[in-house]
Design a protein around this motif. Structure first.
Motif, mmCIF file in Angstrom:
data_model
loop_
_atom_site.group_PDB
_atom_site.id
_atom_site.type_symbol
_atom_site.label_atom_id
_atom_site.label_comp_id
_atom_site.label_asym_id
_atom_site.label_seq_id
_atom_site.Cartn_x
_atom_site.Cartn_y
_atom_site.Cartn_z
ATOM 1 N N TYR A 184 2.887 -1.171 11.389
ATOM 2 C CA TYR A 184 3.360 -1.870 10.196
ATOM 3 C C TYR A 184 4.771 -2.434 10.376
ATOM 4 C CZ TYR A 184 -0.614 -0.801 7.179
ATOM 5 O OH TYR A 184 -1.863 -0.772 6.608
ATOM 6 N N ILE A 239 5.701 -6.426 7.139
ATOM 7 C CA ILE A 239 5.257 -6.734 5.788
ATOM 8 C C ILE A 239 6.485 -7.046 4.946
ATOM 9 C CG2 ILE A 239 4.083 -5.870 3.741
ATOM 10 C CD1 ILE A 239 2.257 -6.299 6.112
ATOM 11 N N ARG A 295 8.179 -6.994 1.940
ATOM 12 C CA ARG A 295 8.339 -6.479 0.592
ATOM 13 C C ARG A 295 9.821 -6.234 0.361
ATOM 14 N NH1 ARG A 295 3.336 -5.379 -2.331
ATOM 15 N NH2 ARG A 295 1.781 -6.120 -0.885
ATOM 16 N N SER A 342 2.789 0.576 -0.982
ATOM 17 C CA SER A 342 3.216 -0.826 -1.038
ATOM 18 C C SER A 342 2.094 -1.775 -0.634
ATOM 19 C CB SER A 342 4.425 -1.052 -0.123
ATOM 20 O OG SER A 342 4.044 -1.181 1.228
ATOM 21 N N ARG A 343 1.165 -1.313 0.192
ATOM 22 C CA ARG A 343 0.045 -2.147 0.615
ATOM 23 C C ARG A 343 -1.081 -2.156 -0.425
ATOM 24 N NH1 ARG A 343 0.035 -5.810 2.416
ATOM 25 N NH2 ARG A 343 -1.774 -5.919 3.780
ATOM 26 N N ASN A 374 -5.020 -4.203 -3.899
ATOM 27 C CA ASN A 374 -5.158 -5.251 -2.892
ATOM 28 C C ASN A 374 -6.611 -5.286 -2.415
ATOM 29 O OD1 ASN A 374 -5.096 -6.788 -0.541
ATOM 30 N ND2 ASN A 374 -3.110 -6.019 0.099
ATOM 31 N N LEU A 400 -7.522 -5.244 1.971
ATOM 32 C CA LEU A 400 -6.953 -4.179 2.794
ATOM 33 C C LEU A 400 -7.669 -3.998 4.126
ATOM 34 C CD1 LEU A 400 -6.179 -1.452 0.125
ATOM 35 C CD2 LEU A 400 -4.522 -2.678 1.524
ATOM 36 N N ASP A 439 -5.990 -5.110 7.282
ATOM 37 C CA ASP A 439 -5.057 -4.201 7.952
ATOM 38 C C ASP A 439 -5.761 -3.438 9.069
ATOM 39 O OD1 ASP A 439 -3.382 -5.056 5.924
ATOM 40 O OD2 ASP A 439 -2.594 -3.058 5.492
ATOM 41 N N THR A 479 -1.416 -11.761 1.680
ATOM 42 C CA THR A 479 -0.118 -11.255 2.119
ATOM 43 C C THR A 479 0.576 -12.204 3.077
ATOM 44 O OG1 THR A 479 -0.884 -8.964 1.910
ATOM 45 C CG2 THR A 479 1.058 -9.335 3.283
#
Length: 401
Positions: free
Chosen positions: A94, A99, A101, A124-125, A143, A146, A149, A203
């Motif tokens: 990650y 990401i 944020r 957060s995801r 989300n 996902l 990911d 995202t």
């Protein structure tokens, strides 16, 4: 296991040690992730070997499914089992992905151990919105993309690729496929909530920056990763089945996409059958399909928030309640009969005193917080006895079979 309380990732790690053979191969993992709704972005279930102490919400299901999918992807690709090594690898992944944020990694890199950092990271995801008020009025908080990911993590473990470019490509193909799947429908819905959910879950790209034309089909033909293509096919099937029907034009579109992705007729037909079965079993559980007025949606969403707050603070609540015999008596009575106005007033006053000593329950003290008390009274007797420490790791759980 309580995914809304700290320690849930380490709890999962202790449980999964006894279930290393839960999925013999990636095909069985993917099938389970579809059946639970994770691949579709509609989390209605979790793996069978996980036994939570309370009924989980959609976002809690999503947390468990994401962690479970990442762990077994790690197992299949690396053939390693060490959970600590896995956590370190996921955290590195990650960080490489970066990401975006606001202040996210600044908060994570504050000296916490890896499992605690991952809990914040996964939260957060999971959530599309990042404040309690938007979640309250919007039931579509998780989300829906996902599984991307998981696909990216697999690429990260296998080869040195530009993850950001890869992420943008998968999202671009996914949103184009769903857009054109909707366009293939003879009767288009004026308010398509699924497409709104998918778009809000993006995202790595902004849909406004990309043209929805036929050029995406050329990019499909050049994509050779079988699991990415399986996911894209399933997303197309999900989109055309969103209104619980499949007409000729939609079927033609799905089989055309499936052919572009390199799949045989039988596998395409199975993808349609899988999403059909999913809707038949779970239509009543899928949030975006529920037609609710604002007042009911508010009450339902607040009920979920109150339930999490109770679970998260169960030990402290038990301690406070144990010092108020009258309050416990009244709460017990409330489960079998309606309380009188005087009794309700006593409950409200005594509960507000308790809430003042537990900061995260301050929502009850805010103007209008009293409307949440009926939810609290309903949930407390049922939740407290079994909710004291759901993420405690027993000694026998630390040893695998």
């Amino acid at each position: 296991m309580n995914p809304s309380a700290s320690g849930w990732i380490e709890k999962y790690g202790s449980v999964v040690q006894k279930h290393q053979n839960a999925f013999p191969d990636i095909e069985s993992l993917y099938s389970t992730l579809k059946a639970s709704g994770f691949v579709y972005g509609l989390n209605t279930g979790i793996p069978e070997f996980i036994h939570p102490e309370h009924v989980l919400s959609e976002d809690e299901n999503a947390k468990i499914n994401l962690l479970n999918a990442l762990y077994f992807t790690y197992r299949f690709v690396t053939e390693k089992k060490d959970f600590s090594d896995f956590m370190e690898e996921v955290f590195k992944f990650y960080r490489v992905l970066k990401i975006n944020r606001a202040g996210f990694f600044g908060k994570l890199l504050a000296g916490n151990k890896t499992s605690a950092k991952l809990e914040k990271l996964m939260a957060s995801r999971i959530y599309i919105e990042d404040n309690i008020f938007s979640k309250t009025f919007n039931s579509l908080i998780t989300n829906s993309l996902l599984f991307i990911d998981v696909l990216l993590f697999k690429q990260y473990l296998i080869e040195n690729v530009d993850l950001k470019v890869k992420a943008e490509e998968i999202e671009y193909l996914a949103i184009n496929i769903t857009y054109h799947a909707l366009s293939s429908k003879e009767k288009k819905r004026k308010d398509n909530k699924l497409s709104q959910l998918l778009e809000s879950s993006l995202t790595y790209i902004r849909s406004a920056d990309h043209a929805f034309d036929g050029s995406y089909r050329d990019r499909l033909l050049s994509n050779k990763d079988i699991w990415e293509n399986r996911y894209l096919l399933d997303m197309a099937c999900l989109t055309v089945w969103e209104d619980h029907s499949l007409d000729y034009t939609e079927s033609e579109f799905i089989f055309g996409i499936g052919k572009d992705l390199g799949f045989q007729h039988e596998l395409i037909a199975k993808s349609i059958a899988d999403v059909t079965d999913f809707f038949k079993l779970n239509v009543s559980k899928i949030p975006y399909l529920k037609e609710q007025n604002l007042a009911f949606q508010f009450y339902d969403s607040m009920g979920k928030i109150v339930k999490k707050l109770i679970l998260r603070n169960s030990k402290r609540l038990h301690k406070e309640l144990s010092q108020s015999a009258e309050l416990v008596t009244l709460l017990t009575k409330s489960t079998v009969r309606d309380l009188s106005s005087e009794e309700k007033k006593k409950v409200q006053n005594q509960l507000l005193d308790i809430f003042k000593s537990i900061p995260s329950l301050a929502i009850f003290i805010l103007p209008g917080g009293a409307i949440l008390l009926p939810i609290f009274i309903k949930l407390v007797p049922k939740l407290l006895p079994s909710a004291f420490d759901e993420n405690r790791i027993d000694m026998d759980e630390e040893q695998s079979d």
